[in-house]
Enzyme design. Sequence first.
Site, PDB file in Angstrom:
ATOM      1  N   ARG A 235       0.863  -1.184   0.000  1.00  0.00           N
ATOM      2  CA  ARG A 235       0.000   0.000   0.000  1.00  0.00           C
ATOM      3  C   ARG A 235       0.899   1.233   0.000  1.00  0.00           C
ATOM      4  O   ARG A 235       1.929   1.282   0.696  1.00  0.00           O
ATOM      5  CB  ARG A 235      -0.907   0.023   1.238  1.00  0.00           C
ATOM      6  CG  ARG A 235      -2.059  -0.978   1.196  1.00  0.00           C
ATOM      7  CD  ARG A 235      -3.081  -0.679   0.091  1.00  0.00           C
ATOM      8  NE  ARG A 235      -4.177  -1.625   0.034  1.00  0.00           N
ATOM      9  CZ  ARG A 235      -4.229  -2.688  -0.794  1.00  0.00           C
ATOM     10  NH1 ARG A 235      -3.237  -2.930  -1.636  1.00  0.00           N
ATOM     11  NH2 ARG A 235      -5.286  -3.479  -0.800  1.00  0.00           N
ATOM     12  N   GLU A 264      -3.717   7.234  -4.892  1.00  0.00           N
ATOM     13  CA  GLU A 264      -3.842   6.578  -6.195  1.00  0.00           C
ATOM     14  C   GLU A 264      -5.076   7.161  -6.869  1.00  0.00           C
ATOM     15  O   GLU A 264      -6.097   7.317  -6.203  1.00  0.00           O
ATOM     16  CB  GLU A 264      -3.997   5.063  -6.030  1.00  0.00           C
ATOM     17  CG  GLU A 264      -2.707   4.416  -5.564  1.00  0.00           C
ATOM     18  CD  GLU A 264      -2.776   2.895  -5.433  1.00  0.00           C
ATOM     19  OE1 GLU A 264      -3.819   2.313  -5.782  1.00  0.00           O
ATOM     20  OE2 GLU A 264      -1.794   2.315  -4.984  1.00  0.00           O
ATOM     21  N   HIS A 283      -0.706   0.109  -9.774  1.00  0.00           N
ATOM     22  CA  HIS A 283      -1.354  -0.912  -8.926  1.00  0.00           C
ATOM     23  C   HIS A 283      -1.845  -2.104  -9.767  1.00  0.00           C
ATOM     24  O   HIS A 283      -3.045  -2.387  -9.830  1.00  0.00           O
ATOM     25  CB  HIS A 283      -2.521  -0.289  -8.153  1.00  0.00           C
ATOM     26  CG  HIS A 283      -2.866  -1.052  -6.898  1.00  0.00           C
ATOM     27  ND1 HIS A 283      -3.312  -0.457  -5.756  1.00  0.00           N
ATOM     28  CD2 HIS A 283      -2.837  -2.384  -6.611  1.00  0.00           C
ATOM     29  CE1 HIS A 283      -3.558  -1.368  -4.829  1.00  0.00           C
ATOM     30  NE2 HIS A 283      -3.274  -2.551  -5.323  1.00  0.00           N
TER      31      HIS A 283
HETATM   32  C1  DGY Z   1      -5.394  -6.432  -3.228  1.00  0.00           C
HETATM   33  O1  DGY Z   1      -6.073  -7.400  -3.556  1.00  0.00           O
HETATM   34  O2  DGY Z   1      -5.435  -5.957  -2.094  1.00  0.00           O
HETATM   35  C2  DGY Z   1      -4.500  -5.837  -4.245  1.00  0.00           C
HETATM   36  O3  DGY Z   1      -3.800  -4.764  -3.773  1.00  0.00           O
HETATM   37  C3  DGY Z   1      -5.319  -5.443  -5.435  1.00  0.00           C
HETATM   38  O4  DGY Z   1      -6.165  -4.400  -5.079  1.00  0.00           O
END
Ligand code: DGY
Length: 323
Positions: A235, A264, A283
Amino acid sequence: MKIFINKRIAQKGITLLEEAGLDVIIAPKNELSRYELDGYLKNCDALLAVSLAPDKSFFSSYPNIKAVALHSVGFNNVDIKEATRKKIPIGNTPGVLTKATSDIAFLLMQFVARWGSYYFLKVKDGRWGSFDPLENLGQELYGKTIGILGLGRIGFEMARKCKDAFGMNVIYHNRHQNVEAGQKLGARYVSFETLVKESDVISIHASYSEEDAGLFNVDIFSQMKPTAILINTARGGFIREDDLYEALVNGKIWAAGLDVTHPEPMCVHNPLLRLPNVCVFPHIGSATIEAREGMSVCAAENLIAWSQGKQMPHLINPEIYGK
Ligand code: DGY
């Protein structure tokens, strides 16, 4: 029972839901207005949430929603406490994106170690030029130390790849020690401070909460090796991006590969995007056909179990059943 899916997802999960006799309503476009979303949410019994994190107000605005299946493994923006208080099961999609996400971490690590962004831009901009044997030399990863922050499924898989491909030494920092990682990878559990100081590459895979905001900041960058590489596929909030920029420009660390940013999408004017030793992806950790299909199936299985009065197979808040 009516299930609302707020963005297009892989067909396999949708077919499973329909075969289970559920009434599936899919958003006609990926970006719904607040008003449109409201209309759908008020008329459904459960939500398959794609890049939509139910917060506290969600649960009071839509008391008709009795279950939520996330189309993600991460749930840092979901108000789990409130869902649990209201006895709403929340499911996620662990396991199915482990390979894809660790692949992206591994790819970013190699790409920035060899100045990938710098060289790609050079060719694209018509600046290939003449051969200089000492121009921007990359570094090899053989025998170096990979430091994993958060040794869950994805962190473990990244560590395994690093060990198998480059014979890297594995150290990790985690909430708990991982016996299997010690046995299979010779991984050593260390404090966060040791991880920061000893790693040649740090790869972030921990689950994120507000207390982790800006964990990687000016102070931490000054303790890292000047040859260190920072990879983040978890993250964006883990990293203070202004401090990262300063560390990269002043040679406090070697390079960074980011699949996640904060916020983001990353602003196109973010100065990190101008640096030759940075690679930023939007991402895409789970953006493979296989992983996205697996995520749709996992989310569908969670909702099908719930619709049959069973516990979701990937339930985040078992406390709703007093567990
Ligand atoms: C998740 O599944 O948490 C990945 O970061 C994709 O959003």
